[in-house]
Each structure stands twice: as C-alpha cells, then as structure tokens.
Design a protein around this motif. Structure first.
Motif, PDB file in Angstrom:
ATOM      1  N   ILE A 120       0.827  -1.196   0.000  1.00  0.00           N
ATOM      2  CA  ILE A 120       0.000   0.000   0.000  1.00  0.00           C
ATOM      3  C   ILE A 120       0.866   1.253   0.000  1.00  0.00           C
ATOM      4  O   ILE A 120       0.600   2.212  -0.688  1.00  0.00           O
ATOM      5  N   THR A 121       1.924   1.292   0.771  1.00  0.00           N
ATOM      6  CA  THR A 121       2.796   2.457   0.846  1.00  0.00           C
ATOM      7  C   THR A 121       4.167   2.102   0.312  1.00  0.00           C
ATOM      8  O   THR A 121       4.533   0.938   0.198  1.00  0.00           O
ATOM      9  N   PHE A 122       4.918   3.159   0.021  1.00  0.00           N
ATOM     10  CA  PHE A 122       6.283   2.934  -0.445  1.00  0.00           C
ATOM     11  C   PHE A 122       7.120   2.288   0.653  1.00  0.00           C
ATOM     12  O   PHE A 122       7.979   1.467   0.401  1.00  0.00           O
ATOM     13  N   GLY A 123       6.880   2.676   1.878  1.00  0.00           N
ATOM     14  CA  GLY A 123       7.611   2.140   3.013  1.00  0.00           C
ATOM     15  C   GLY A 123       6.797   2.304   4.278  1.00  0.00           C
ATOM     16  O   GLY A 123       5.793   3.010   4.296  1.00  0.00           O
ATOM     17  N   PRO A 124       7.208   1.658   5.347  1.00  0.00           N
ATOM     18  CA  PRO A 124       6.450   1.717   6.597  1.00  0.00           C
ATOM     19  C   PRO A 124       6.704   3.022   7.351  1.00  0.00           C
ATOM     20  O   PRO A 124       7.748   3.652   7.202  1.00  0.00           O
ATOM     21  N   VAL A 125       5.719   3.420   8.159  1.00  0.00           N
ATOM     22  CA  VAL A 125       5.861   4.574   9.035  1.00  0.00           C
ATOM     23  C   VAL A 125       5.560   4.126  10.459  1.00  0.00           C
ATOM     24  O   VAL A 125       4.840   3.151  10.683  1.00  0.00           O
ATOM     25  N   PHE A 155      10.692  11.156   8.279  1.00  0.00           N
ATOM     26  CA  PHE A 155      11.680  11.942   9.013  1.00  0.00           C
ATOM     27  C   PHE A 155      11.011  12.980   9.922  1.00  0.00           C
ATOM     28  O   PHE A 155      11.565  13.336  10.963  1.00  0.00           O
ATOM     29  N   ALA A 156       9.811  13.457   9.531  1.00  0.00           N
ATOM     30  CA  ALA A 156       9.083  14.370  10.411  1.00  0.00           C
ATOM     31  C   ALA A 156       8.632  13.643  11.677  1.00  0.00           C
ATOM     32  O   ALA A 156       8.702  14.196  12.783  1.00  0.00           O
ATOM     33  N   GLN A 157       8.183  12.404  11.534  1.00  0.00           N
ATOM     34  CA  GLN A 157       7.809  11.613  12.709  1.00  0.00           C
ATOM     35  C   GLN A 157       9.023  11.336  13.588  1.00  0.00           C
ATOM     36  O   GLN A 157       8.936  11.407  14.823  1.00  0.00           O
ATOM     37  N   PHE A 181       4.175   7.923  -2.806  1.00  0.00           N
ATOM     38  CA  PHE A 181       5.070   8.870  -3.460  1.00  0.00           C
ATOM     39  C   PHE A 181       6.297   9.032  -2.576  1.00  0.00           C
ATOM     40  O   PHE A 181       6.198   9.440  -1.417  1.00  0.00           O
ATOM     41  N   LEU A 182       7.483   8.699  -3.101  1.00  0.00           N
ATOM     42  CA  LEU A 182       8.695   8.636  -2.293  1.00  0.00           C
ATOM     43  C   LEU A 182       9.008   9.932  -1.541  1.00  0.00           C
ATOM     44  O   LEU A 182       9.289   9.877  -0.334  1.00  0.00           O
ATOM     45  N   PRO A 183       8.983  11.109  -2.153  1.00  0.00           N
ATOM     46  CA  PRO A 183       9.263  12.333  -1.373  1.00  0.00           C
ATOM     47  C   PRO A 183       8.281  12.545  -0.221  1.00  0.00           C
ATOM     48  O   PRO A 183       8.688  12.978   0.866  1.00  0.00           O
ATOM     49  N   ALA A 184       6.997  12.246  -0.454  1.00  0.00           N
ATOM     50  CA  ALA A 184       6.009  12.410   0.615  1.00  0.00           C
ATOM     51  C   ALA A 184       6.279  11.427   1.747  1.00  0.00           C
ATOM     52  O   ALA A 184       6.191  11.788   2.931  1.00  0.00           O
ATOM     53  N   TYR A 185       6.603  10.183   1.372  1.00  0.00           N
ATOM     54  CA  TYR A 185       6.914   9.193   2.409  1.00  0.00           C
ATOM     55  C   TYR A 185       8.148   9.587   3.212  1.00  0.00           C
ATOM     56  O   TYR A 185       8.157   9.495   4.447  1.00  0.00           O
TER      57      TYR A 185
END
Length: 405
Positions: free
Chosen positions: A174-179, A201-203, A192-196
């Motif tokens: 579903i996502t490019f990577g996990p958060v 990094f904001a988290q 979208f890689l920049p958004a991910y």
C-alpha cells in the motif's frame, strides 16, 4: 578550610560550577527553545534561536498529534488498531502536557535556578564545595541514565518496528515504506517517495522532541534534588563539627547558622516540590497507562510470533519502567536525605554542648520527622513504594484490558 591567612575563603569558580551543575538542563532545554525562559541571562542571538526552536517544536507536536487523533477516533479504524495507537497517542498527549507545564512553570524553575546560583556563590568552605560537587555529579549520572534509556528505547521503536516487524500481507504494497505512526495517509500519498520520506523523518524528528521533553523533566528533577541533597549534606557536616566549634568559640559553627542553613535547604526542597508535582502527576499517569499497553503489545506480538516487535516492545517497556523508577528514586533520595539530619543531630556528642545549644537541636530533629516529599499532584509521594504501586496498577489494568478485548 575556612580561611587562608586572614582572608575568608570564597568560591571564585562559582560561575563555572553553576554552568556545570545545569549542564544537562541547559542542553536539553535549548533544543526545546525554553532555556531563555528559565535562565534570562542569555544573548539576543540565543533568544532568537530559542524562539525558532520553540515554534518548530510546537509545530512538530501538532503535526504528529492531529493525524494520530483522527486515525484513533475514526469509525473506520478497527478496535485492535485503536488499542495499538493508544500507547503512542498517550505518550504524545503527555509530552504536550509536560511541555506546556514547563512553559507555565518557568518562573518557579527560574527561582530555583537563582537559588542554586546563590548557593554556589556563597558556599563558605572548600570542603562544602566538594560536597556540592559530589552531589551534582550524582545528578549528572541520573540524567545520563535517563537520556540513555529514553533515547535507546524510543529510537528502536521508531526504526525497528516499522522496518523489521511483520506486517499483514494485504498492506505490504500500500505504501512505499512503513511509518511508525499510521494515519498520515489521509494527508499524504505515502506511495510517493518524497512524501513518504518527509512523513518518516518528520515523525522521527517529532519523536526526538518528545524524548527531549521527557529528558528535560528528569534532568530538572535530578539537578534540583541533587543540589538540595548537597545543601542538606552541608548542614549535616556543620552539625558534626558543632561540638568542636562550640569548644573553640567559633561563631561560624553556631547553632543559629546551622538552623538557618537547614531552613533554607528545606525551603528550596519545597520549591522543587512546587515545580515538579504537576509534571510528576502527568509522568505517573502516563507511565501507568503506557506500561500497561506495552505489556499488552508484548502479549499480542507473542501470539503473532513477531520476534523483532517483541524485543522492541520489551526494550521500550524497560525504558518506561526505568524512567518512572528514576522519578521514584529521586523522590526517595530527597526524603531520605532530609531524614538523615535528625539522625546526625542525635549521633553527635550533644552531651558536651551547653544546655541551650543542645536543646536547640531538638528543633532540627523534630523537623526531620516530617521530611520534604516530592509528590505527583500532591496526591502520591514519589518513593519506592509508589514505584511498586505503579507496576501493580499497570498489571491490574492489563488484566482488565485482556478481559474487555
């Protein structure tokens, strides 16, 4: 040694002593942007940078809190996911409250720092300065342990859990990577890689800010309590020298000076309680609930056979347990030190003192029977007993949660 020749001894290094005593508080609170509120003797550039840091910290906390709250309260979120979010959300809310209380209580903290500086400047003997330095090092040690556990546990949670823990097969792509904290897909397209990258990094940055908030409270408690213990240690040193002082007619060792110093130390200890009681209340409630939820997460991941998640949660659980233990230990340390004055007053050769002087010691003994205590909201005294109660309460809540869920 009180005198060198005919010149009274003075602490010419008091400025560096104050800077060293407040070292960890200064470093952590500079990151949070609130150090100029606590220590007004700062440069204009530092105040500008602090204002920027203050704005960034609040923006980051809001950035993390709002999507997490929406995700947790959403009807589309399953019960299991809501429970899994309660722990992180509770930690974020508690961090916001502690940050707010640090700002609200900045005048009380400033007064404590002012008294601390006066004590370092007016210390009368090199031996007494040595006592203060020794207790100040204890405060540094406690601060280092707190920082180590908070950062290690928190950073593992923000890195190991997202990348190494097992995820359901239907959400792998579903996502490019996990958060670390879900719910941000309502604002960003995480495919979208920049958004991910921005969200991840904001988290992580916001998590570091929250670690600093928790560390700031612990450093304040450790620094102030260590200083109070140092002052009470000087009082006990004066009491032990009282007999020799009276026999040598040394006015500086008189009972009046000792009682006055004891009263000042107790007033400073009461000021610490005024600064910390609300912060400790938030810490007690947060730790009880988060420890309960972490225990539940460990059991849940045990059923899922996710070894990395279990290890991370256990490490994070250890961090929170150690953190609340540190606060209880600090409270126990201050209470125990205040009680020792009475024992010291009785153990000296008071029978060699004049009758009136010996009688005056009963005042100090009586005051030591009701030592100063650091409380959580003026309801719970921080002690080893309180630590045991927190652990028992968390297990009780765990049993209730398992029964309901």
């Amino acid at each position: 040694m009180a005198k060198i020749g005919s010149i009274p001894w003075s602490n010419v290094n008091y400025k560096s002593d104050v800077i060293d005593a407040l070292m960890w508080c200064r470093r952590v609170m500079r990151i949070l942007g609130i150090w100029p509120l606590m220590f007004p003797d700062t440069s204009t550039i530092e105040k500008i940078l602090a204002t920027i840091s203050f704005s960034v910290c609040w923006s980051a906390l809001g950035f993390l809190l709002i999507p997490m709250t929406i995700y947790t309260l959403s009807d589309q979120t399953e019960i299991s996911d809501k429970i899994k979010m309660l722990g992180p959300l509770g930690y974020v809310v508690a961090s916001v409250m502690k940050y707010m209380l640090l700002v609200i209580r900045h005048r009380s903290i400033r007064r404590c720092i002012h008294v601390l500086g006066i004590d370092w400047r007016t210390v009368q003997e090199e031996d007494y300065r040595t006592i203060m330095i020794k207790d100040s090092m204890k405060g540094h040690t406690l601060s280092k342990f707190c920082m180590s556990f908070i950062y290690c546990g928190g950073l593992c949670y923000n890195t190991v859990i997202p990348f190494l823990s097992r995820r359901p097969e239907n959400v792998v792509n579903i996502t490019f990577g996990p958060v670390t904290y879900p719910g941000f897909d309502i604002l960003f397209d995480l495919r979208f890689l920049p958004a991910y990258a921005f969200v991840f990094f904001a988290q992580l940055m916001t998590s570091i800010i929250m670690f600093n908030i928790t560390t700031a409270v612990c450093c304040l408690a450790a620094t102030f309590v260590a200083h109070a213990c140092g002052q009470i240690g000087i009082v006990m040193a004066r009491v032990e020298c009282l007999v020799k002082g009276v026999q040598n007619n040394r006015k500086k060792s008189g009972i009046g000076i000792i009682v006055n110093h004891h009263v000042q130390a107790l007033r400073f200890s009461a000021s610490i309680e005024d600064v910390l009681n609300e912060l400790c209340m938030v810490e007690i409630v947060e730790s009880t609930l988060v420890i309960c939820l972490l225990e539940y997460y460990c059991l849940a991941e045990w059923h899922n056979n996710d070894g990395f998640a279990i290890m991370t949660y256990i490490f994070l659980l250890t961090s929170f347990v150690f953190n609340i233990y540190m606060f209880c230990y600090i409270g126990e340390l201050l209470t125990d030190q205040c009680s020792k004055v009475g024992y010291t007053s009785y153990e000296i050769e008071w029978y060699h003192l004049p009758g009136k002087t010996a009688l005056d010691l009963t005042l100090m003994i009586s005051m030591s029977h009701n030592p100063v205590k650091i409380t959580a909201g003026k309801l719970i005294s921080l002690s080893f007993t309180s630590f045991g109660n927190v652990m028992k309460t968390s297990v009780a809540y765990l049993n209730l949660l398992r029964t309901v869920v």
